[in-house]
Design a protein around this motif. Sequence first.
Motif, PDB file in Angstrom:
ATOM      1  N   GLN A  23       0.944  -1.090  -0.034  1.00  0.00           N
ATOM      2  CA  GLN A  23      -0.060  -0.085   0.037  1.00  0.00           C
ATOM      3  C   GLN A  23       0.881   1.193   0.020  1.00  0.00           C
ATOM      4  OE1 GLN A  23      -2.950   0.150   3.270  1.00  0.00           O
ATOM      5  NE2 GLN A  23      -2.792  -1.903   3.226  1.00  0.00           N
ATOM      6  N   THR A  24       0.214   2.140  -0.611  1.00  0.00           N
ATOM      7  CA  THR A  24       1.386   3.653  -0.426  1.00  0.00           C
ATOM      8  C   THR A  24       0.389   4.648   0.361  1.00  0.00           C
ATOM      9  OG1 THR A  24       2.168   3.015  -2.635  1.00  0.00           O
ATOM     10  CG2 THR A  24       2.395   5.319  -1.869  1.00  0.00           C
ATOM     11  N   THR A  25       0.944   5.105   1.232  1.00  0.00           N
ATOM     12  CA  THR A  25       0.444   6.411   2.174  1.00  0.00           C
ATOM     13  C   THR A  25       0.571   7.535   1.293  1.00  0.00           C
ATOM     14  OG1 THR A  25       2.213   6.942   3.421  1.00  0.00           O
ATOM     15  CG2 THR A  25       1.269   5.039   4.093  1.00  0.00           C
ATOM     16  N   SER A  26      -0.358   8.731   1.890  1.00  0.00           N
ATOM     17  CA  SER A  26      -0.329   9.921   1.249  1.00  0.00           C
ATOM     18  C   SER A  26       1.177  10.453   1.514  1.00  0.00           C
ATOM     19  CB  SER A  26      -1.442  10.707   2.080  1.00  0.00           C
ATOM     20  OG  SER A  26      -1.037  10.798   3.403  1.00  0.00           O
ATOM     21  N   MET A  27       1.828   9.988   2.242  1.00  0.00           N
ATOM     22  CA  MET A  27       3.492  10.313   2.526  1.00  0.00           C
ATOM     23  C   MET A  27       4.217   9.860   1.371  1.00  0.00           C
ATOM     24  SD  MET A  27       3.450  11.058   6.453  1.00  0.00           S
ATOM     25  CE  MET A  27       3.231   9.407   6.983  1.00  0.00           C
ATOM     26  N   GLY A  28       3.544   8.892   0.923  1.00  0.00           N
ATOM     27  CA  GLY A  28       4.760   8.048  -0.022  1.00  0.00           C
ATOM     28  C   GLY A  28       5.421   6.674   0.413  1.00  0.00           C
ATOM     29  N   ALA A  29       5.073   6.439   1.698  1.00  0.00           N
ATOM     30  CA  ALA A  29       5.948   5.179   2.317  1.00  0.00           C
ATOM     31  C   ALA A  29       5.009   4.131   1.851  1.00  0.00           C
ATOM     32  CB  ALA A  29       5.709   5.395   3.891  1.00  0.00           C
ATOM     33  N   MET A  30       5.646   3.028   1.927  1.00  0.00           N
ATOM     34  CA  MET A  30       5.137   1.704   1.434  1.00  0.00           C
ATOM     35  C   MET A  30       4.608   0.831   2.454  1.00  0.00           C
ATOM     36  SD  MET A  30       7.541   0.081  -1.671  1.00  0.00           S
ATOM     37  CE  MET A  30       8.196  -1.030  -0.506  1.00  0.00           C
ATOM     38  N   LEU A  31       3.690   0.477   2.715  1.00  0.00           N
ATOM     39  CA  LEU A  31       2.994  -0.326   3.725  1.00  0.00           C
ATOM     40  C   LEU A  31       2.809  -1.815   3.315  1.00  0.00           C
ATOM     41  CD1 LEU A  31       0.167   1.968   4.799  1.00  0.00           C
ATOM     42  CD2 LEU A  31       2.443   1.989   5.615  1.00  0.00           C
ATOM     43  N   ILE A  32       3.744  -2.754   3.838  1.00  0.00           N
ATOM     44  CA  ILE A  32       3.668  -3.976   3.367  1.00  0.00           C
ATOM     45  C   ILE A  32       2.878  -4.778   4.400  1.00  0.00           C
ATOM     46  CG2 ILE A  32       5.016  -6.223   2.982  1.00  0.00           C
ATOM     47  CD1 ILE A  32       7.301  -4.153   1.935  1.00  0.00           C
ATOM     48  N   ASN A  33       2.040  -5.667   4.108  1.00  0.00           N
ATOM     49  CA  ASN A  33       1.004  -6.248   4.699  1.00  0.00           C
ATOM     50  C   ASN A  33       1.127  -7.828   4.572  1.00  0.00           C
ATOM     51  OD1 ASN A  33      -0.021  -4.275   6.523  1.00  0.00           O
ATOM     52  ND2 ASN A  33      -1.221  -3.604   4.912  1.00  0.00           N
ATOM     53  N   PRO A  34       1.820  -8.551   5.187  1.00  0.00           N
ATOM     54  CA  PRO A  34       2.179 -10.098   4.770  1.00  0.00           C
ATOM     55  C   PRO A  34       1.049 -11.083   5.525  1.00  0.00           C
ATOM     56  CG  PRO A  34       3.737  -9.496   6.263  1.00  0.00           C
ATOM     57  CD  PRO A  34       3.246  -8.259   5.851  1.00  0.00           C
ATOM     58  N   VAL A  35       0.534 -11.799   4.950  1.00  0.00           N
ATOM     59  CA  VAL A  35      -0.537 -12.656   5.422  1.00  0.00           C
ATOM     60  C   VAL A  35       0.427 -13.982   5.897  1.00  0.00           C
ATOM     61  CG1 VAL A  35      -2.478 -13.887   5.206  1.00  0.00           C
ATOM     62  CG2 VAL A  35      -2.162 -11.795   4.000  1.00  0.00           C
ATOM     63  N   GLY A  36       0.121 -14.426   7.090  1.00  0.00           N
ATOM     64  CA  GLY A  36       0.580 -15.658   7.590  1.00  0.00           C
ATOM     65  C   GLY A  36       1.173 -15.320   9.206  1.00  0.00           C
ATOM     66  N   PRO A  37       2.017 -16.395   9.514  1.00  0.00           N
ATOM     67  CA  PRO A  37       2.511 -16.182  11.013  1.00  0.00           C
ATOM     68  C   PRO A  37       3.258 -15.049  11.264  1.00  0.00           C
ATOM     69  CG  PRO A  37       3.156 -18.326  10.028  1.00  0.00           C
ATOM     70  CD  PRO A  37       2.586 -17.713   8.699  1.00  0.00           C
ATOM     71  N   GLY A  38       3.666 -14.395  10.550  1.00  0.00           N
ATOM     72  CA  GLY A  38       4.450 -13.105  10.858  1.00  0.00           C
ATOM     73  C   GLY A  38       3.493 -11.840  10.342  1.00  0.00           C
ATOM     74  N   ALA A  39       2.156 -11.942  10.298  1.00  0.00           N
ATOM     75  CA  ALA A  39       1.366 -10.843  10.097  1.00  0.00           C
ATOM     76  C   ALA A  39       1.740  -9.592  10.908  1.00  0.00           C
ATOM     77  CB  ALA A  39      -0.040 -11.325  10.125  1.00  0.00           C
ATOM     78  N   ASP A  41       4.806  -9.342  12.784  1.00  0.00           N
ATOM     79  CA  ASP A  41       6.341  -8.977  12.786  1.00  0.00           C
ATOM     80  C   ASP A  41       6.868  -8.609  11.269  1.00  0.00           C
ATOM     81  OD1 ASP A  41       6.767  -9.533  15.229  1.00  0.00           O
ATOM     82  OD2 ASP A  41       7.251 -11.680  15.015  1.00  0.00           O
ATOM     83  N   GLY A  42       6.170  -9.175  10.250  1.00  0.00           N
ATOM     84  CA  GLY A  42       6.464  -8.773   8.832  1.00  0.00           C
ATOM     85  C   GLY A  42       6.297  -7.528   8.518  1.00  0.00           C
ATOM     86  N   PRO A  43       5.328  -6.727   8.644  1.00  0.00           N
ATOM     87  CA  PRO A  43       5.167  -5.302   8.559  1.00  0.00           C
ATOM     88  C   PRO A  43       6.106  -4.398   9.408  1.00  0.00           C
ATOM     89  CG  PRO A  43       3.008  -6.221   8.628  1.00  0.00           C
ATOM     90  CD  PRO A  43       4.093  -7.153   9.076  1.00  0.00           C
ATOM     91  N   ARG A  44       6.264  -4.814  10.574  1.00  0.00           N
ATOM     92  CA  ARG A  44       7.128  -4.228  11.507  1.00  0.00           C
ATOM     93  C   ARG A  44       8.707  -4.055  11.043  1.00  0.00           C
ATOM     94  NH1 ARG A  44       6.553  -5.761  17.109  1.00  0.00           N
ATOM     95  NH2 ARG A  44       7.497  -3.731  17.638  1.00  0.00           N
ATOM     96  N   ILE A  45       8.876  -5.184  10.724  1.00  0.00           N
ATOM     97  CA  ILE A  45      10.244  -5.306  10.219  1.00  0.00           C
ATOM     98  C   ILE A  45      10.507  -4.929   8.833  1.00  0.00           C
ATOM     99  CG2 ILE A  45      11.863  -7.004   9.048  1.00  0.00           C
ATOM    100  CD1 ILE A  45      10.880  -9.091  11.350  1.00  0.00           C
ATOM    101  N   ALA A  46       9.564  -4.787   8.028  1.00  0.00           N
ATOM    102  CA  ALA A  46       9.414  -4.335   6.746  1.00  0.00           C
ATOM    103  C   ALA A  46       9.683  -2.481   6.755  1.00  0.00           C
ATOM    104  CB  ALA A  46       8.417  -4.567   5.786  1.00  0.00           C
ATOM    105  N   GLY A 175      -5.186  -6.555   7.188  1.00  0.00           N
ATOM    106  CA  GLY A 175      -3.625  -6.300   7.347  1.00  0.00           C
ATOM    107  C   GLY A 175      -3.397  -5.070   8.431  1.00  0.00           C
ATOM    108  N   LEU A 176      -2.566  -4.679   8.866  1.00  0.00           N
ATOM    109  CA  LEU A 176      -2.258  -3.716   9.683  1.00  0.00           C
ATOM    110  C   LEU A 176      -2.704  -2.568   9.053  1.00  0.00           C
ATOM    111  CD1 LEU A 176       1.008  -4.599  11.782  1.00  0.00           C
ATOM    112  CD2 LEU A 176      -1.443  -5.028  12.339  1.00  0.00           C
ATOM    113  N   ASP A 177      -3.177  -1.451   9.632  1.00  0.00           N
ATOM    114  CA  ASP A 177      -3.606  -0.229   9.126  1.00  0.00           C
ATOM    115  C   ASP A 177      -2.816   0.822   9.939  1.00  0.00           C
ATOM    116  OD1 ASP A 177      -4.469   2.134   7.682  1.00  0.00           O
ATOM    117  OD2 ASP A 177      -6.486   1.871   8.311  1.00  0.00           O
ATOM    118  N   PRO A 178      -1.450   1.195   9.757  1.00  0.00           N
ATOM    119  CA  PRO A 178      -0.688   1.993  10.538  1.00  0.00           C
ATOM    120  C   PRO A 178      -1.238   3.613  10.249  1.00  0.00           C
ATOM    121  CG  PRO A 178       0.485   1.292   8.660  1.00  0.00           C
ATOM    122  CD  PRO A 178      -0.666   0.441   8.582  1.00  0.00           C
TER     123      PRO A 178
END
Length: 183
Positions: A23-39, A41-46, A175-178
């Motif tokens: 996903q792309t925020t209005s600020m231009g950052a990429m938001l990665i939302n993996p599906v699975g056991p690291g749902a 951790d994955g976005p936080r690490i990314a 997915g997480l919606d930061p």
Amino acid sequence: MTTATRVTEPGGTPVNPTAKTVQTTSMGAMLINPVGPGALDGPRIAAREAVYGNSELERRTIAAYDDAAFDRVRRTEASLRESAEMSLQRNAKHVETAENVAGRLLTLAKDLRRGKVSVEDAATEYQRLQALAKDTQSRLERAAHEAARHTERLSDPYAATQNIIAKMPRSSFVGLDPTRFIR
């Protein structure tokens, strides 16, 4: 915005992010939302591994991902607590039944010794109480297993949340919606 659904392995993050996996925020950052056991951790690490235009954007994005993850954990933890409390209330009656059976057995033994009850009646009552005791024992064992499962989940709500998310059907995964946590 498109939510990610493809990852390279359970708990992994997308290798080559595409329009389908970020996903792309209005600020231009990429938001990665993996599906699975690291749902969680994955976005936080990314978010921590991403390259940002400035340190303020990096700090705000990482904090937003952390806040979104822990908001999900808090909601899951509250649900787990409520489930554990309901389980305790539901299973308390089995402890009471076990105490009643023990008390009735002691009374039966005293009555038998004092001659207040015949041997035949005492044997019949004993068999009935024994059957009730066995049933209550199996119910208490199930209750103990259930309590152990609740205790395990509540001892690490973060891991419990990730395990619950990993078991969700992909169609119901959100997915997480930061974005609501970005200040």
